[in-house]
Write an enzyme that holds these catalytic residues in place. Structure first.
Site, short mmCIF file in Angstrom:
data_model
loop_
_atom_site.label_atom_id
_atom_site.label_comp_id
_atom_site.label_asym_id
_atom_site.label_seq_id
_atom_site.Cartn_x
_atom_site.Cartn_y
_atom_site.Cartn_z
N PRO A 1 -0.43 2.58 -4.96
CA PRO A 1 -1.13 3.10 -3.77
C PRO A 1 -1.19 2.18 -2.56
O PRO A 1 -2.25 1.71 -2.14
CB PRO A 1 -2.53 3.38 -4.32
CG PRO A 1 -2.71 2.37 -5.39
CD PRO A 1 -1.36 2.20 -6.02
N CYS A 2 -0.05 1.98 -1.94
CA CYS A 2 0.01 1.15 -0.73
C CYS A 2 -0.71 1.81 0.45
O CYS A 2 -1.09 1.13 1.40
CB CYS A 2 1.45 0.81 -0.37
SG CYS A 2 2.54 2.22 -0.25
#
Length: 179
Positions: free
Chosen positions: A135-136
């Protein structure tokens, strides 16, 4: 040999890539660095177990079910530093955000260093080959700046909203900052 397939998401097509039964890529249509690490021969093979598992994970994500990351075999390609950053990204809780500076401080602490460059962290975050799943999109700039998403700031906002994050507290950068 790499295998690829397409997943149709509410945000557009996502290209999935695997190698040796592990997920090595998930790129949102139009994403910067799209498929950079896939240089070898690739073949369309949509019914592989890893793709079925990944598509189920993404279905659950887009339905707000908070799927467990441990359900998938991930094998992103990158340097040891990038892997360290991506491991930290995987620990950011659903519905929460951290800053690039927070990650830099965490790495500095782990490595017994006085400091770490937020820009170096930003480079690793921006080159994450497994978007959404690693989850950047949960990383923001200092002072609430929505910066540095290779898939585009508009998609970053959509993903944060899917997770119930009030994005009105953040602001858009004055110029493109995708790393």
């Amino acid at each position: 040999m790499f295998y690829v397939c397409q997943y149709s998401s509410p945000m557009g097509h996502i290209t999935l890539a695997s190698q040796q039964d592990k997920l090595v890529g998930a790129w949102i249509e139009g994403q910067k660095y799209f498929g950079d690490m896939i240089t070898a021969q690739k073949e369309e093979k949509p019914n592989l177990p890893i793709f079925n598992s990944t598509q189920k994970w993404l279905d659950d994500y887009f339905l707000g079910k908070r799927p467990n990351l441990n359900r998938l075999e991930l094998a992103p390609k990158g340097t040891p530093f990038r892997h360290l950053v991506w491991e930290i990204l995987c620990k950011i809780p659903y519905g929460e955000v951290v800053t690039y500076g927070d990650i830099a401080k965490q790495i500095a602490l782990q490595n017994h260093q006085a400091s770490m460059s937020s820009q170096a962290v930003g480079g690793a975050v921006g080159h994450n080959p497994i978007s959404i799943i690693i989850p950047c999109h949960r990383v923001i700039g200092a002072n609430g700046n929505l910066t540095g998403y290779a898939g585009g700031i508009d998609k970053k906002i959509v993903l944060l909203k899917y997770e119930g994050i009030d994005t009105s507290q953040f602001h858009l950068p004055t110029k493109s900052t995708a790393i």
